[in-house]
Design a protein around this motif. Structure first.
Motif, mmCIF file in Angstrom:
data_model
loop_
_atom_site.group_PDB
_atom_site.id
_atom_site.type_symbol
_atom_site.label_atom_id
_atom_site.label_comp_id
_atom_site.label_asym_id
_atom_site.label_seq_id
_atom_site.Cartn_x
_atom_site.Cartn_y
_atom_site.Cartn_z
ATOM 1 N N MET A 1 8.796 -48.568 18.783
ATOM 2 C CA MET A 1 9.725 -47.968 17.856
ATOM 3 C C MET A 1 10.355 -46.746 18.531
ATOM 4 N N LYS A 2 11.645 -46.584 18.326
ATOM 5 C CA LYS A 2 12.332 -45.430 18.888
ATOM 6 C C LYS A 2 11.855 -44.166 18.174
ATOM 7 N N PRO A 3 11.810 -43.041 18.903
ATOM 8 C CA PRO A 3 11.310 -41.800 18.294
ATOM 9 C C PRO A 3 12.082 -41.383 17.035
ATOM 10 N N ASP A 4 13.379 -41.626 17.007
ATOM 11 C CA ASP A 4 14.139 -41.207 15.823
ATOM 12 C C ASP A 4 13.941 -42.132 14.637
ATOM 13 N N CYS A 5 13.210 -43.208 14.812
ATOM 14 C CA CYS A 5 12.939 -44.134 13.699
ATOM 15 C C CYS A 5 11.770 -43.662 12.835
ATOM 16 N N LYS A 6 10.866 -42.885 13.405
ATOM 17 C CA LYS A 6 9.675 -42.485 12.656
ATOM 18 C C LYS A 6 10.022 -41.792 11.342
ATOM 19 N N PHE B 1 12.595 -42.144 9.547
ATOM 20 C CA PHE B 1 13.169 -43.147 8.658
ATOM 21 C C PHE B 1 12.066 -44.007 8.042
ATOM 22 N N ILE B 2 11.119 -44.443 8.857
ATOM 23 C CA ILE B 2 10.006 -45.256 8.352
ATOM 24 C C ILE B 2 9.182 -44.436 7.356
ATOM 25 N N GLU B 3 8.990 -43.142 7.648
ATOM 26 C CA GLU B 3 8.251 -42.294 6.717
ATOM 27 C C GLU B 3 8.949 -42.250 5.365
ATOM 28 N N ARG B 4 10.263 -42.063 5.392
ATOM 29 C CA ARG B 4 11.014 -42.007 4.126
ATOM 30 C C ARG B 4 10.980 -43.354 3.418
ATOM 31 N N LEU B 5 11.075 -44.438 4.191
ATOM 32 C CA LEU B 5 11.012 -45.773 3.600
ATOM 33 C C LEU B 5 9.666 -45.963 2.917
ATOM 34 N N CYS B 6 8.600 -45.591 3.601
ATOM 35 C CA CYS B 6 7.267 -45.733 3.010
ATOM 36 C C CYS B 6 7.111 -44.848 1.784
ATOM 37 N N SER C 1 9.473 -43.915 -0.214
ATOM 38 C CA SER C 1 10.246 -44.488 -1.321
ATOM 39 C C SER C 1 9.542 -45.698 -1.920
ATOM 40 N N LEU C 2 8.703 -46.336 -1.135
ATOM 41 C CA LEU C 2 7.915 -47.453 -1.642
ATOM 42 C C LEU C 2 6.619 -46.967 -2.289
ATOM 43 N N GLY C 3 6.403 -45.648 -2.257
ATOM 44 C CA GLY C 3 5.183 -45.087 -2.821
ATOM 45 C C GLY C 3 3.983 -45.309 -1.924
ATOM 46 N N GLU C 4 4.229 -45.444 -0.637
ATOM 47 C CA GLU C 4 3.153 -45.729 0.307
ATOM 48 C C GLU C 4 2.921 -44.552 1.244
ATOM 49 N N ASP C 5 1.672 -44.355 1.632
ATOM 50 C CA ASP C 5 1.321 -43.378 2.648
ATOM 51 C C ASP C 5 1.680 -43.963 4.014
ATOM 52 N N LEU C 6 2.069 -43.105 4.952
ATOM 53 C CA LEU C 6 2.475 -43.569 6.273
ATOM 54 C C LEU C 6 1.382 -44.381 6.957
ATOM 55 N N SER C 7 0.121 -44.106 6.631
ATOM 56 C CA SER C 7 -0.976 -44.841 7.264
ATOM 57 C C SER C 7 -1.409 -46.067 6.450
ATOM 58 N N SER C 8 -0.693 -46.363 5.379
ATOM 59 C CA SER C 8 -1.055 -47.512 4.545
ATOM 60 C C SER C 8 -0.839 -48.814 5.315
ATOM 61 N N PRO C 9 -1.520 -49.876 4.907
ATOM 62 C CA PRO C 9 -1.329 -51.168 5.574
ATOM 63 C C PRO C 9 0.132 -51.627 5.571
ATOM 64 N N LEU C 10 0.847 -51.404 4.463
ATOM 65 C CA LEU C 10 2.243 -51.815 4.391
ATOM 66 C C LEU C 10 3.088 -51.083 5.429
ATOM 67 N N ARG D 1 5.929 -50.785 10.740
ATOM 68 C CA ARG D 1 6.090 -50.212 12.085
ATOM 69 C C ARG D 1 5.822 -51.253 13.160
ATOM 70 N N GLU D 2 4.756 -52.015 13.004
ATOM 71 C CA GLU D 2 4.419 -53.038 13.995
ATOM 72 C C GLU D 2 5.521 -54.088 14.084
ATOM 73 N N HIS D 3 6.025 -54.504 12.944
ATOM 74 C CA HIS D 3 7.085 -55.509 12.948
ATOM 75 C C HIS D 3 8.327 -54.975 13.655
ATOM 76 N N LEU D 4 8.706 -53.744 13.323
ATOM 77 C CA LEU D 4 9.900 -53.154 13.947
ATOM 78 C C LEU D 4 9.716 -52.950 15.449
ATOM 79 N N ASP D 5 8.487 -52.711 15.873
ATOM 80 C CA ASP D 5 8.215 -52.562 17.305
ATOM 81 C C ASP D 5 8.476 -53.854 18.069
#
Length: 84
Positions: free
Chosen positions: A1-6, A8-13, A15-24, A29-33
């Motif tokens: 994942m590009k450094p500037d994506c982190k 964005f992923i944090e905000r996405l998570c 907005s989904l009500g998920e913690d950054l370390s959650s399985p979702l 992150r793994e999929h985007l990688d």
């Protein structure tokens, strides 16, 4: 994942009500990688949002705005406030 994506992923998570370390979020992150197509889509979306945020806010008549939100099946936001 590009450094500037982190952020964005944090905000996405968030907005989904998920913690950054959650399985979702880990799965995202793994999929985007490993998926250039999804990474490209996410990057395009991020850039579109950045461009949108830079545009000046223009007032539209209240009745037009209400009809628009209703047509889009979205809750109304306060005038002059952007959701993104």
């Amino acid at each position: 994942m590009k450094p500037d994506c982190k952020p964005f992923i944090e905000r996405l998570c968030e907005s989904l009500g998920e913690d950054l370390s959650s399985p979702l979020c880990r799965e995202l992150r793994e999929h985007l990688d490993h998926c250039p197509d999804c990474s490209l889509q996410i990057d395009s979306l991020k850039r579109t949002i950045d461009i949108y945020r830079c545009l000046p806010v223009k007032e539209i008549p209240g009745d037009v705005e209400k009809r628009l939100w209703k047509r889009l099946h979205l809750p109304e936001v306060q005038p002059g406030k952007r959701q993104l």
